[in-house]
Scaffold this motif. Structure first.
Motif, PDB file in Angstrom:
ATOM      1  N   PHE A  95       3.366  -7.003  -8.296  1.00 12.42           N
ATOM      2  CA  PHE A  95       2.034  -7.438  -7.855  1.00 12.42           C
ATOM      3  C   PHE A  95       1.288  -6.264  -7.210  1.00 12.42           C
ATOM      4  CE2 PHE A  95       4.364 -11.439  -7.934  1.00 12.42           C
ATOM      5  CZ  PHE A  95       3.439 -12.327  -8.455  1.00 12.42           C
ATOM      6  N   VAL A  96       0.093  -5.995  -7.688  1.00 13.39           N
ATOM      7  CA  VAL A  96      -0.795  -5.016  -7.071  1.00 13.39           C
ATOM      8  C   VAL A  96      -1.951  -5.791  -6.452  1.00 13.39           C
ATOM      9  CG1 VAL A  96      -2.322  -3.040  -7.459  1.00 13.39           C
ATOM     10  CG2 VAL A  96      -0.141  -3.184  -8.681  1.00 13.39           C
ATOM     11  N   LEU A  97      -2.077  -5.720  -5.135  1.00 16.85           N
ATOM     12  CA  LEU A  97      -3.017  -6.554  -4.382  1.00 16.85           C
ATOM     13  C   LEU A  97      -4.155  -5.705  -3.844  1.00 16.85           C
ATOM     14  CD1 LEU A  97      -0.337  -8.483  -2.259  1.00 16.85           C
ATOM     15  CD2 LEU A  97      -1.213  -9.090  -4.527  1.00 16.85           C
ATOM     16  N   VAL A  98      -5.378  -6.075  -4.180  1.00 13.90           N
ATOM     17  CA  VAL A  98      -6.553  -5.305  -3.749  1.00 13.90           C
ATOM     18  C   VAL A  98      -7.565  -6.257  -3.107  1.00 13.90           C
ATOM     19  CG1 VAL A  98      -8.242  -3.561  -4.404  1.00 13.90           C
ATOM     20  CG2 VAL A  98      -6.161  -3.836  -5.778  1.00 13.90           C
ATOM     21  N   ALA A  99      -7.836  -6.038  -1.835  1.00 23.27           N
ATOM     22  CA  ALA A  99      -8.767  -6.903  -1.096  1.00 23.27           C
ATOM     23  C   ALA A  99     -10.212  -6.485  -1.339  1.00 23.27           C
ATOM     24  CB  ALA A  99      -8.440  -6.867   0.394  1.00 23.27           C
ATOM     25  N   GLY A 100     -11.117  -7.344  -0.893  1.00 23.52           N
ATOM     26  CA  GLY A 100     -12.530  -7.113  -1.124  1.00 23.52           C
ATOM     27  C   GLY A 100     -13.181  -6.160  -0.138  1.00 23.52           C
ATOM     28  N   ALA A 101     -14.494  -6.201  -0.099  1.00 28.87           N
ATOM     29  CA  ALA A 101     -15.279  -5.269   0.714  1.00 28.87           C
ATOM     30  C   ALA A 101     -14.814  -5.268   2.163  1.00 28.87           C
ATOM     31  CB  ALA A 101     -16.758  -5.651   0.646  1.00 28.87           C
ATOM     32  N   TRP A 102     -14.807  -4.075   2.748  1.00 27.81           N
ATOM     33  CA  TRP A 102     -14.519  -3.823   4.166  1.00 27.81           C
ATOM     34  C   TRP A 102     -13.039  -3.861   4.526  1.00 27.81           C
ATOM     35  CZ3 TRP A 102     -17.869  -8.498   4.040  1.00 27.81           C
ATOM     36  CH2 TRP A 102     -19.217  -8.170   3.794  1.00 27.81           C
ATOM     37  N   LEU A 103     -12.187  -4.284   3.605  1.00 27.48           N
ATOM     38  CA  LEU A 103     -10.786  -4.525   3.937  1.00 27.48           C
ATOM     39  C   LEU A 103      -9.874  -3.488   3.285  1.00 27.48           C
ATOM     40  CD1 LEU A 103     -10.765  -8.396   3.394  1.00 27.48           C
ATOM     41  CD2 LEU A 103     -11.200  -7.141   5.519  1.00 27.48           C
TER      42      LEU A 103
ATOM     43  N   HIS B 292       2.653  -4.385  -4.042  1.00 27.93           N
ATOM     44  CA  HIS B 292       2.005  -3.107  -3.774  1.00 27.93           C
ATOM     45  C   HIS B 292       0.576  -3.337  -3.290  1.00 27.93           C
ATOM     46  CE1 HIS B 292       5.346  -1.325  -6.113  1.00 27.93           C
ATOM     47  NE2 HIS B 292       5.198  -2.410  -6.850  1.00 27.93           N
ATOM     48  N   PRO B 293       0.383  -3.619  -2.005  1.00 26.31           N
ATOM     49  CA  PRO B 293      -0.974  -3.731  -1.478  1.00 26.31           C
ATOM     50  C   PRO B 293      -1.641  -2.350  -1.508  1.00 26.31           C
ATOM     51  CG  PRO B 293       0.657  -4.594   0.070  1.00 26.31           C
ATOM     52  CD  PRO B 293       1.392  -3.833  -0.964  1.00 26.31           C
ATOM     53  N   LEU B 294      -2.892  -2.314  -1.889  1.00 28.45           N
ATOM     54  CA  LEU B 294      -3.594  -1.045  -2.073  1.00 28.45           C
ATOM     55  C   LEU B 294      -4.856  -0.994  -1.224  1.00 28.45           C
ATOM     56  CD1 LEU B 294      -4.138   1.644  -3.634  1.00 28.45           C
ATOM     57  CD2 LEU B 294      -5.278   0.242  -5.381  1.00 28.45           C
ATOM     58  N   THR B 295      -5.021   0.112  -0.510  1.00 26.85           N
ATOM     59  CA  THR B 295      -6.288   0.383   0.170  1.00 26.85           C
ATOM     60  C   THR B 295      -7.127   1.288  -0.720  1.00 26.85           C
ATOM     61  OG1 THR B 295      -5.381   0.173   2.402  1.00 26.85           O
ATOM     62  CG2 THR B 295      -7.376   1.493   2.162  1.00 26.85           C
ATOM     63  N   LEU B 296      -8.322   0.859  -1.040  1.00 25.37           N
ATOM     64  CA  LEU B 296      -9.228   1.646  -1.871  1.00 25.37           C
ATOM     65  C   LEU B 296      -9.825   2.800  -1.075  1.00 25.37           C
ATOM     66  CD1 LEU B 296     -11.070  -1.320  -3.620  1.00 25.37           C
ATOM     67  CD2 LEU B 296      -9.293   0.139  -4.626  1.00 25.37           C
ATOM     68  N   SER B 297     -10.227   3.840  -1.783  1.00 23.84           N
ATOM     69  CA  SER B 297     -10.803   5.033  -1.158  1.00 23.84           C
ATOM     70  C   SER B 297     -12.011   4.669  -0.294  1.00 23.84           C
ATOM     71  CB  SER B 297     -11.241   6.033  -2.230  1.00 23.84           C
ATOM     72  OG  SER B 297     -10.136   6.513  -2.954  1.00 23.84           O
ATOM     73  N   GLY B 298     -12.066   5.273   0.887  1.00 30.88           N
ATOM     74  CA  GLY B 298     -13.196   5.082   1.790  1.00 30.88           C
ATOM     75  C   GLY B 298     -13.042   3.950   2.773  1.00 30.88           C
TER      76      GLY B 298
ATOM     77  N   GLN C 112     -10.063   4.056 -10.533  1.00 32.90           N
ATOM     78  CA  GLN C 112      -8.993   5.044 -10.686  1.00 32.90           C
ATOM     79  C   GLN C 112      -7.923   4.880  -9.619  1.00 32.90           C
ATOM     80  OE1 GLN C 112      -9.191   6.947 -13.493  1.00 32.90           O
ATOM     81  NE2 GLN C 112      -7.019   7.355 -13.050  1.00 32.90           N
ATOM     82  N   ASP C 113      -8.311   4.441  -8.425  1.00 32.42           N
ATOM     83  CA  ASP C 113      -7.321   4.149  -7.371  1.00 32.42           C
ATOM     84  C   ASP C 113      -6.268   3.175  -7.888  1.00 32.42           C
ATOM     85  OD1 ASP C 113      -8.532   5.736  -5.400  1.00 32.42           O
ATOM     86  OD2 ASP C 113      -9.638   4.058  -4.516  1.00 32.42           O
ATOM     87  N   VAL C 114      -6.718   2.125  -8.550  1.00 31.52           N
ATOM     88  CA  VAL C 114      -5.807   1.092  -9.051  1.00 31.52           C
ATOM     89  C   VAL C 114      -4.954   1.644 -10.188  1.00 31.52           C
ATOM     90  CG1 VAL C 114      -5.635  -1.226 -10.029  1.00 31.52           C
ATOM     91  CG2 VAL C 114      -7.455  -0.703  -8.381  1.00 31.52           C
ATOM     92  N   VAL C 115      -5.595   2.313 -11.135  1.00 29.16           N
ATOM     93  CA  VAL C 115      -4.866   2.875 -12.275  1.00 29.16           C
ATOM     94  C   VAL C 115      -3.822   3.880 -11.801  1.00 29.16           C
ATOM     95  CG1 VAL C 115      -5.090   4.250 -14.377  1.00 29.16           C
ATOM     96  CG2 VAL C 115      -6.787   2.476 -13.864  1.00 29.16           C
ATOM     97  N   ASP C 116      -4.204   4.750 -10.871  1.00 35.74           N
ATOM     98  CA  ASP C 116      -3.274   5.774 -10.375  1.00 35.74           C
ATOM     99  C   ASP C 116      -2.043   5.153  -9.735  1.00 35.74           C
ATOM    100  OD1 ASP C 116      -4.928   7.782 -11.257  1.00 35.74           O
ATOM    101  OD2 ASP C 116      -5.737   8.278  -9.279  1.00 35.74           O
ATOM    102  N   LEU C 117      -2.235   4.099  -8.924  1.00 39.00           N
ATOM    103  CA  LEU C 117      -1.082   3.470  -8.282  1.00 39.00           C
ATOM    104  C   LEU C 117      -0.109   2.933  -9.332  1.00 39.00           C
ATOM    105  CD1 LEU C 117      -0.894   1.269  -5.180  1.00 39.00           C
ATOM    106  CD2 LEU C 117       0.036   0.377  -7.307  1.00 39.00           C
TER     107      LEU C 117
ATOM    108  N   PRO D  64     -13.620  -3.469  -9.746  1.00 38.04           N
ATOM    109  CA  PRO D  64     -12.743  -2.372 -10.153  1.00 38.04           C
ATOM    110  C   PRO D  64     -11.408  -2.840 -10.725  1.00 38.04           C
ATOM    111  CG  PRO D  64     -12.877  -2.496  -7.751  1.00 38.04           C
ATOM    112  CD  PRO D  64     -13.928  -3.406  -8.304  1.00 38.04           C
ATOM    113  N   VAL D  65     -10.843  -3.915 -10.202  1.00 32.04           N
ATOM    114  CA  VAL D  65      -9.565  -4.395 -10.707  1.00 32.04           C
ATOM    115  C   VAL D  65      -9.712  -4.900 -12.147  1.00 32.04           C
ATOM    116  CG1 VAL D  65      -7.843  -6.241 -10.439  1.00 32.04           C
ATOM    117  CG2 VAL D  65      -8.527  -4.875  -8.468  1.00 32.04           C
TER     118      VAL D  65
END
Length: 231
Positions: A4-12, A32-38, A54-59, A79-80
């Motif tokens: 599982f690759v988990l990506v939260a929404g804005a601000w998180l 695999h929780p992921l923090t996006l760039s920035g 690319q953050d998601v693809v790279d992970l 992005p996901v």
């Protein structure tokens, strides 16, 4: 074993999934929780929409993940959703949690009054979209403690990720997916999602909570993700 690759929404950041991760790992899966760039611990890194893709693809590629369930919440559905087609046969399923869906050539900040307001906010805040205040989370099934946790952990969202258009090579309908509608936020999915559910045979699930189920209903959300992994 599903990854599982988990990506939260804005601000998180990745921290937003802390209460969901244990249930997935207890079932024997990789998470695999992921923090996006920035954002969060990656605050200050330059980022546009394609940076987040690319953050998601790279992970996925750097960890050589297979049988991947990509999970995008809210903004990160854009992005996901793009990353889902770029990781090819590594993808098992896409899960969009009360999320935006990517539309080729369109940005998160679209036409209309809401988009104009977000764009104006970005322009007035040095290129960032400021997080909601506590009042913005009212009516979403969250306790005061949960609201405080979100507000305290949130970081301004890099505006370029919201104004840069999505780029899809093919139809989103070709991707196996589940869409979760959080009923307190809206009883119906957006029109673009309703069309995918109808025409692309996307699975549609609902959860009786608000827009941030990783905080308000983490156990129920984990169970839904586990079900989606077996579709």
């Amino acid at each position: 074993m599903t990854e599982f690759v988990l990506v939260a929404g804005a601000w998180l950041g990745a921290w937003a999934w802390d209460d969901v991760v244990p249930g997935l790992r207890a079932a024997g899966h990789g998470v695999h929780p992921l923090t996006l760039s920035g954002l969060a611990e990656r605050r200050g890194l330059p980022a546009g929409q394609q940076t987040h893709v690319q953050d998601v693809v790279d992970l996925v590629e750097e960890r050589d993940l297979r049988d991947v369930v990509l999970v995008g919440h809210s903004y990160s559905g854009i992005p996901v959703g793009q990353a889902a087609e770029r990781i090819g046969d590594r993808l098992a399923h896409l899960v969009l949690v009360d999320a935006n869906v990517p539309v080729d050539g369109q940005a998160f900040v679209g036409a209309g009054p809401w988009g104009e307001a977000v764009a104006a906010s970005i322009g007035a805040n040095d290129g960032y979209w400021p997080p909601l205040t506590a009042d913005g989370f009212a009516g979403q099934g969250l306790t005061d403690a949960q609201i405080s946790r979100i507000v305290t952990g949130a970081t301004p969202h890099p505006g370029g990720t919201l104004t840069e258009p999505a780029a899809l090579a093919g139809p989103l309908a070709a991707i196996p997916a589940t869409y979760l509608t959080c009923l307190l936020d809206s009883p119906e999915p957006p029109p673009a999602v309703a069309a995918l559910v109808r025409d692309a045979d996307w699975h549609h699930a609902t959860l009786d909570t608000g827009h941030w189920p990783m905080f308000s209903r983490p156990t129920a959300l984990a169970e839904l993700l586990l079900t989606a992994a077996h579709r």
